[in-house]
Design a protein around this motif. Structure first.
Motif, PDB file in Angstrom:
ATOM      1  N   LEU A  16       0.831  -1.199   0.000  1.00  0.00           N
ATOM      2  CA  LEU A  16       0.000   0.000   0.000  1.00  0.00           C
ATOM      3  C   LEU A  16       0.868   1.252   0.000  1.00  0.00           C
ATOM      4  O   LEU A  16       1.897   1.314   0.683  1.00  0.00           O
ATOM      5  CB  LEU A  16      -0.911   0.028   1.234  1.00  0.00           C
ATOM      6  N   LEU A  17       0.455   2.266  -0.757  1.00  0.00           N
ATOM      7  CA  LEU A  17       1.023   3.617  -0.659  1.00  0.00           C
ATOM      8  C   LEU A  17       2.529   3.649  -0.908  1.00  0.00           C
ATOM      9  O   LEU A  17       3.282   4.304  -0.186  1.00  0.00           O
ATOM     10  CB  LEU A  17       0.713   4.224   0.719  1.00  0.00           C
ATOM     11  N   ASN A  18       2.972   2.957  -1.964  1.00  0.00           N
ATOM     12  CA  ASN A  18       4.380   3.011  -2.328  1.00  0.00           C
ATOM     13  C   ASN A  18       4.615   3.995  -3.472  1.00  0.00           C
ATOM     14  O   ASN A  18       3.682   4.569  -4.025  1.00  0.00           O
ATOM     15  CB  ASN A  18       4.873   1.615  -2.708  1.00  0.00           C
ATOM     16  N   PHE A  22       7.363   1.726  -8.173  1.00  0.00           N
ATOM     17  CA  PHE A  22       7.027   0.448  -7.565  1.00  0.00           C
ATOM     18  C   PHE A  22       5.844  -0.156  -8.312  1.00  0.00           C
ATOM     19  O   PHE A  22       4.754   0.418  -8.344  1.00  0.00           O
ATOM     20  CB  PHE A  22       6.660   0.652  -6.094  1.00  0.00           C
ATOM     21  N   GLY A  23       6.034  -1.305  -8.964  1.00  0.00           N
ATOM     22  CA  GLY A  23       4.961  -1.912  -9.736  1.00  0.00           C
ATOM     23  C   GLY A  23       5.462  -3.095 -10.525  1.00  0.00           C
ATOM     24  O   GLY A  23       6.452  -3.734 -10.174  1.00  0.00           O
ATOM     25  N   GLY A  24       4.776  -3.410 -11.616  1.00  0.00           N
ATOM     26  CA  GLY A  24       5.151  -4.526 -12.455  1.00  0.00           C
ATOM     27  C   GLY A  24       4.158  -5.675 -12.367  1.00  0.00           C
ATOM     28  O   GLY A  24       3.101  -5.576 -11.748  1.00  0.00           O
ATOM     29  N   GLU A  25       4.523  -6.773 -12.996  1.00  0.00           N
ATOM     30  CA  GLU A  25       3.670  -7.963 -12.981  1.00  0.00           C
ATOM     31  C   GLU A  25       3.834  -8.704 -11.662  1.00  0.00           C
ATOM     32  O   GLU A  25       4.960  -8.919 -11.188  1.00  0.00           O
ATOM     33  CB  GLU A  25       4.040  -8.887 -14.134  1.00  0.00           C
ATOM     34  N   LEU A  26       2.717  -9.077 -11.066  1.00  0.00           N
ATOM     35  CA  LEU A  26       2.788  -9.858  -9.835  1.00  0.00           C
ATOM     36  C   LEU A  26       3.393 -11.223 -10.135  1.00  0.00           C
ATOM     37  O   LEU A  26       3.061 -11.848 -11.148  1.00  0.00           O
ATOM     38  CB  LEU A  26       1.396 -10.033  -9.229  1.00  0.00           C
ATOM     39  N   PRO A  27       4.257 -11.712  -9.291  1.00  0.00           N
ATOM     40  CA  PRO A  27       4.883 -13.017  -9.545  1.00  0.00           C
ATOM     41  C   PRO A  27       3.869 -14.151  -9.467  1.00  0.00           C
ATOM     42  O   PRO A  27       3.043 -14.193  -8.547  1.00  0.00           O
ATOM     43  CB  PRO A  27       5.938 -13.128  -8.436  1.00  0.00           C
ATOM     44  N   ASP A  43      -3.393   1.758  -4.004  1.00  0.00           N
ATOM     45  CA  ASP A  43      -2.903   3.132  -3.853  1.00  0.00           C
ATOM     46  C   ASP A  43      -1.392   3.255  -3.941  1.00  0.00           C
ATOM     47  O   ASP A  43      -0.786   4.095  -3.266  1.00  0.00           O
ATOM     48  CB  ASP A  43      -3.400   3.734  -2.533  1.00  0.00           C
ATOM     49  N   ASN A  44      -0.763   2.434  -4.773  1.00  0.00           N
ATOM     50  CA  ASN A  44       0.640   2.628  -5.094  1.00  0.00           C
ATOM     51  C   ASN A  44       0.739   3.528  -6.326  1.00  0.00           C
ATOM     52  O   ASN A  44      -0.164   3.560  -7.157  1.00  0.00           O
ATOM     53  CB  ASN A  44       1.312   1.281  -5.368  1.00  0.00           C
ATOM     54  N   LEU A  45       1.819   4.255  -6.459  1.00  0.00           N
ATOM     55  CA  LEU A  45       1.928   5.248  -7.522  1.00  0.00           C
ATOM     56  C   LEU A  45       2.419   4.673  -8.842  1.00  0.00           C
ATOM     57  O   LEU A  45       2.266   5.309  -9.878  1.00  0.00           O
ATOM     58  CB  LEU A  45       2.853   6.382  -7.077  1.00  0.00           C
TER      59      LEU A  45
END
Length: 252
Positions: A16-18, A22-27, A43-45
Motif C-alpha cells: 500500500l502507498l508506495n 514500484f509496480g510490475g507484474e505480480l509473480p 494506492d501505489n503510484l
C-alpha cells in the motif's frame, strides 16, 4: 520478485502507498503459496501493474481475499476462477478490459465480487447466476452491453446488485422476483426499458436507483411496503406514468 514464492509460511501480503517506481507484474509464485490467505495491493503510484497470464493454481491454495485497486490493466486471466477458497474478489477502480470471463462463475465460495470502475465490455456472463454464496455483486461503471442475465435471479443470498453506468438494454428479468435478500439495486444510467413490476416482490429492498433509463408504466402499488427501514429511491429521467403508490406515504 518471484522469490516471494519461497516464503512458504506467508499468510498475508499488503502493498500500500508506495512510490512511482514500484509496480510490475505480480509473480505467479505468489498465487501458489499454500498458506497465503490475503493479497491486498492498493494506492501505489506505479502504473505498470498486471497479473500473470498463466498460474498453476494448486488444490491446496487457501487464498480468501484478493484486493487489487492499483491501475491494473489487461484482461482477467482465467486461472483466477481456480481460486476455490476465494471469498472476496475486488478488482475495482483499475483499467481491466475485455470481457468478464464465463469461468468467474466457478468461484463457488465468493461472497463479495467488485469489478466496478474498469473498462469491461461485452455481455454480463450468465455464469454469475451460479455463485451460491454471493452477497455483493458490483459491475458498475464499465462499458457492459446486452441484457441482464436471467440466472442472476437465482442468487438467493444476493444483497447488493450494482450494474449502473453501463450500456445495458432490455427489461428486468422476471426471475429477479426471486431475489428475496436484495437490499440495494442500482440500475441507473443504462438503456433499460419496460416496467418495474417485478421489483414489488423484493420485500427487503431499501435502496433503488433507476435514474436515466427508459422504464415505463405505473409503479407497483406494493412498492417498498415490506420494509420498515429507511428507504432511498431515485427513479428520475424515465418514462413512468400514473400516481405514486400509496406505500410511499409510509416510507422514512
Amino acid at each position: 520478485p518471484q522469490t516471494m514464492g519461497n516464503m512458504t509460511g506467508l499468510v498475508s501480503v499488503a502493498l500500500l502507498l508506495n512510490g512511482p517506481n514500484f509496480g510490475g507484474e505480480l509473480p505467479s509464485s505468489l498465487f501458489q503459496l499454500n498458506y497465503l490467505n490475503t493479497i491486498h495491493i492498493q494506492d501505489n503510484l506505479g502504473k505498470n501493474w498486471s497479473l500473470p497470464t498463466n498460474v498453476q493454481v494448486g488444490d491446496d491454495t487457501q487464498l480468501e481475499r484478493l484486493v487489487l485497486r492499483n491501475i491494473f490493466a489487461g484482461a482477467i486471466p482465467s486461472w483466477i476462477a481456480k481460486l476455490k477458497q476465494l471469498q472476496t474478489l475486488d478488482l475495482s477502480m483499475n483499467n481491466f478490459q475485455g470481457a468478464i470471463p464465463e469461468a468467474i462463475g466457478d468461484l463457488s465460495s465468493v461472497k463479495y465480487l467488485n469489478l466496478m470502475g474498469n473498462n469491461f465490455t461485452g455481455a454480463i456472463p450468465s455464469s454469475l447466476g451460479k455463485l451460491p454464496a454471493i452477497e455483493v455483486l458490483n459491475l458498475g461503471n464499465n462499458a457492459l452491453q446486452g441484457e441482464l442475465p436471467a440466472p442472476i435471479g437465482n442468487l438467493r443470498t444476493l444483497q447488493l446488485l450494482d450494474v449502473g453506468s453501463n450500456e445495458l438494454t432490455s427489461t428486468i428479468p422476471s426471475s429477479f422476483a426471486n431475489l428475496e435478500s436484495l437490499k440495494y439495486l442500482v440500475l441507473e444510467s443504462n438503456r433499460f426499458n419496460g416496467t418495474v413490476d417485478v421489483l414489488e416482490s423484493m420485500k427487503n429492498l431499501t435502496i433503488l436507483l433507476t435514474r436515466s433509463n427508459s422504464f415505463s408504466g405505473a409503479l407497483p402499488d406494493g412498492f417498498f411496503s415490506g420494509t420498515s427501514d429507511n428507504v432511498v429511491v431515485d427513479i428520475g429521467d424515465n418514462e413512468f406514468t400514473g400516481e405514486l403508490p400509496s406505500s410511499f406515504a409510509n416510507m422514512s
